[in-house]
Design an enzyme around this catalytic site. Sequence first.
Site, PDB file in Angstrom:
ATOM      1  CB  SER A 126      11.976  23.387 -13.344  1.00 41.05           C
ATOM      2  OG  SER A 126      11.134  24.517 -13.385  1.00 41.05           O
ATOM      3  CD  GLU A 142       8.242  13.074 -14.554  1.00 43.64           C
ATOM      4  OE1 GLU A 142       7.200  13.729 -14.592  1.00 43.64           O
ATOM      5  OE2 GLU A 142       9.359  13.582 -14.393  1.00 43.64           O
ATOM      6  CE  LYS A 166      10.425  19.901  -9.391  1.00 43.95           C
ATOM      7  NZ  LYS A 166       9.222  20.407 -10.078  1.00 43.95           N
ATOM      8  CG  HIS A 189      -1.700  -1.247   1.408  1.00 43.36           C
ATOM      9  ND1 HIS A 189      -2.947  -1.492   0.876  1.00 43.36           N
ATOM     10  CD2 HIS A 189      -1.347  -2.386   2.079  1.00 43.36           C
ATOM     11  CE1 HIS A 189      -3.341  -2.711   1.228  1.00 43.36           C
ATOM     12  NE2 HIS A 189      -2.392  -3.280   1.948  1.00 43.36           N
TER      13      HIS A 189
END
Length: 443
Positions: A291, A304, A297, A170
């Site tokens: 970024s 991704e 970042k 979980h």
Amino acid sequence: MKPMKKPIKKPKPKSSQMWGGRFEDKPADIMQQINASIDVDKRLWRQDIRGSVAHCNMLVAQNIISEEDGEAILKGLEQIGREIESGDFEFKPELEDIHMNIEARLKDIIGDVAGRLHTARSRNDQVATDFRLWVRDACSAVIEDICKLEDTIDTICREHHASVMPGFTHLQAAQPITLGMHLNAYKHMLERDKGRFHDCQKRLNESPLGAAALAGTPFPIDRDMTANELGFDKYMHNTMDAVSARDFAIEFLFCCAQCGIHLSRLAEEVIIWATPQFKFITLSDQWSTGSSIMPQKKNPDAAELIRGKTGRMNGNLIQMLTVLKGLPLAYNKDLQEDKESVFDSFDTIVLCLKAFEGMLSSATFHTDEMLAAAEDGFTTATRLADWLVMNLNMPFRDAHHVTGRIVKMAEEKQCRLSDLSLPDMQGVEPKITDAIYDALKVA
Ligand code: ARG
């Protein structure tokens, strides 16, 4: 008296020179656009030439065409191969597909003899043959890239066979495991993926050539000979099946989609592990992006994108399943829609496998952070319950309950289980001894 028949005037076909005999008009522009597949199927050129060479050799061996004509055809095909290879070949959409583009060029080079190559053959068995040859090679290429990624995973597993981290259920810290154990799970998934590509390759390895349009041919062809020359295990016995079966393409698309899903799951883990909240992994600069507005970042874009590209591989599988559903035997032009998704899934899975390999092999794992996370979250609670069962002969349900109370106490004191004092634990269960502390070490 019957009137004399007018002599038949042979109309000069204004249409495609390949099949225009009975046509007076050429296709409308949009018809040509919807009909042409050359932009996609030109990728089959090697397989098309290979199939034609095998077919030509067989026609000569069976005395269906002369040796001289056969030689001219082979020389012409060889030249076409060189032209395509060097980028000198002009692919023409008005010639529809790779088969007619090559045949038309063959006619330019060797003249009317070129027309003999298509004896005892149809584009229907031709395209099915080309496509099987292509997917067969594609399976080998994917398998090779899976092996490389497996090797990288193996190296990390060996290096980190004892690096403790929390295992999750979980997405909540559950029990301590090692990074080696975690990544090794993906090695097993990839092994099964590899097996699926092998199966697909084995099952598709039958030759449709000789099925002609759908019903076979009256020429004394030798289907064993072409099957052999093209490295197929055997030829396909039912000619209608041979020209219309595309389950091999669907199987390949599924293999890609399933492998993509495994990569996507690992990509998701990498993305989570790379967050400042987890800090289990740092991706190298080569495999991260920044970024344009937030200078702090460092984004795991490759992971991704691998996760995102799974969508197109799943879509490609559904596309082909849908094309095949409800198609009556035998060949229907719908089947021309079989290649784009296969090429796309192949390109995508190869890109994802290579990207994953690069991203993982250059990543740094933070064993200190992983160990600390394993020590938080009461990950040894199950081990504590097992200790109570093993050492105090408690029924597991009771041990579970006792452990739950000890966990609650640690939660209230905001400490780890191993930081609780013996008297604290004995307050819950008096028979606990200090041997319990061994069971509370994550390592
Ligand atoms: N380009 C076609 C395809 O990919 C080749 C077969 C054409 N056959 C036909 N009967 N029109 O399916």
